[in-house]
Design a protein around this motif. Sequence first.
Motif, short mmCIF file in Angstrom:
data_model
loop_
_atom_site.label_atom_id
_atom_site.label_comp_id
_atom_site.label_asym_id
_atom_site.label_seq_id
_atom_site.Cartn_x
_atom_site.Cartn_y
_atom_site.Cartn_z
N ALA A 145 0.94 4.24 -2.72
CA ALA A 145 0.60 5.59 -2.28
C ALA A 145 1.71 6.58 -2.60
O ALA A 145 1.44 7.75 -2.93
CB ALA A 145 0.31 5.60 -0.78
N GLY A 190 -1.57 4.12 5.04
CA GLY A 190 -2.37 2.96 4.69
C GLY A 190 -3.83 3.26 4.42
O GLY A 190 -4.23 4.41 4.19
N GLU A 191 -4.63 2.20 4.45
CA GLU A 191 -6.05 2.29 4.12
C GLU A 191 -6.80 3.10 5.18
O GLU A 191 -6.72 2.80 6.36
CB GLU A 191 -6.65 0.89 4.04
CG GLU A 191 -8.14 0.87 3.78
CD GLU A 191 -8.77 -0.48 4.06
OE1 GLU A 191 -10.00 -0.53 4.28
OE2 GLU A 191 -8.04 -1.48 4.10
N ILE A 239 -6.33 4.68 -0.02
CA ILE A 239 -5.04 4.62 0.65
C ILE A 239 -4.52 6.04 0.86
O ILE A 239 -4.41 6.82 -0.09
CB ILE A 239 -4.01 3.82 -0.19
CG1 ILE A 239 -4.62 2.48 -0.63
CG2 ILE A 239 -2.73 3.61 0.60
CD1 ILE A 239 -5.07 1.58 0.49
N ASP A 247 -10.60 0.49 -1.88
CA ASP A 247 -9.96 0.95 -0.64
C ASP A 247 -9.29 2.28 -0.96
O ASP A 247 -8.67 2.45 -2.02
CB ASP A 247 -8.89 -0.04 -0.16
CG ASP A 247 -9.49 -1.33 0.38
OD1 ASP A 247 -10.73 -1.36 0.60
OD2 ASP A 247 -8.73 -2.29 0.57
N GLU A 252 0.83 -1.21 0.00
CA GLU A 252 0.00 0.00 0.00
C GLU A 252 0.87 1.26 0.00
O GLU A 252 0.57 2.23 -0.70
CB GLU A 252 -0.93 0.01 1.22
CG GLU A 252 -2.02 -1.04 1.16
CD GLU A 252 -2.91 -1.03 2.39
OE1 GLU A 252 -3.99 -1.64 2.34
OE2 GLU A 252 -2.53 -0.41 3.41
#
Length: 431
Positions: free
Chosen positions: A310, A353-354, A347, A345, A306
Amino acid sequence: MKKITINDMKHHVGEEITLGAWLANKRSSGKIAFLQLRDGSGFVQGVVVKEEVGEELFAVAKGMTQETSMYVTGVVTEDSRTTFGYELQVKNIDVIAEAIDFPITPKEHGTEFLMDNRHLWLRSRKQHAIMKIRNEVIRATYEFFNENGFTKVDPPILTGSAPEGTSELFQTKYFDEDAYLSQSGQLYMEAAAMALGKVFSFGPTFRAEKSKTRRHLIEFWMIEPEMAFVEFNENLEVQENYVSYIVQSVVKNCPLELERLGRDVSKLEKIKVPFPRISYDDAITFLHENGFNDIQWGDDFGSPHETAIAEHYDLPVFITHYPIGIKPFYMQPHPDRDDVVLCADLIAPEGYGEIIGGSERIHDHHLMEQRIKEHNLDPQAYAWYLELRKQGSVPHSGFGLGLERTVAWISGAEHVRESIPFPRLLNRLYP
């Protein structure tokens, strides 16, 4: 005497006022003492000049211990040298209660020591700033949903089933039957959406996941909207508008707190719609091209994956259309593929993170019945949920935003434990 709070001082320049305050820190220089005062609304410097207040009061000011409480009276003056912009020229001090051996001094302390003293650590400038930002996110959340036609609905915390069908639940006895602490209010919010159209909940959720990462809490707060007649892409638009709204509200209303935390505000100012989107398929390809050969199609992403995705963007990024096998039973299948679902999701940048998981929900009765069986869920426990698909079912979508992860990202906190007043962690139930 007029009693005010520190954050109201800007309205009383030149006036003599009284504050109820605690002594956060102090220093003295010859015949002047500088008191760092706090009252919960903010921090301000109180200046005590010996020649003006006399020997006795000056001795009181110099002798006060950290976190002593008092009423302090003085004249509000402007001070361009400080970010706050004001200070108090002290005329009188009335000590309420002396603090004895306050354990958190202006020096470095270990994390476990600070967590053992969380009830006192909250008083520090950094923790104060994070809690103020948390409050602003909450305030802006209500404002956003109220202004966009949502009704707040409160789902139960005690439930008889698991919304995501997992075993990572806290189980308790509900008289003569089993019950669980809620890990999500989603299923109930779907029922509420069928009654009220657009709804949101805001409450505590619990996950018995034995994780020690900086992103996880055992007890945390979730904002969970559900929307009737809203399909997948419309759902993403609501999410990005909401996240942009709360970030810009913090930028606008918490400048002192962000500065106190050393937050790079320019990164937050960029958080505006639209957000980039990348499919799960393309995310797998991207990771392989960047040396992440440990993950294959059908695997769920871990924190390193992730973060790598990102870091390719300045904005939060949606990862869409995950494989059906790694997502919960209630997600609507892709209309042209049977191996992925209409989910995403969100991010956050900078390795946080999520912060959102969402999807279009299955609205077909027979398909939902099939999914419940495939996931070996108790049909009786989900009978009411299944019945929603028999009584005027419509396409509908929703999502859940984790408050603490979002606050940690916006404030730049190193660990999510700093974004909740009293964190519940794998090995911590105190204080």
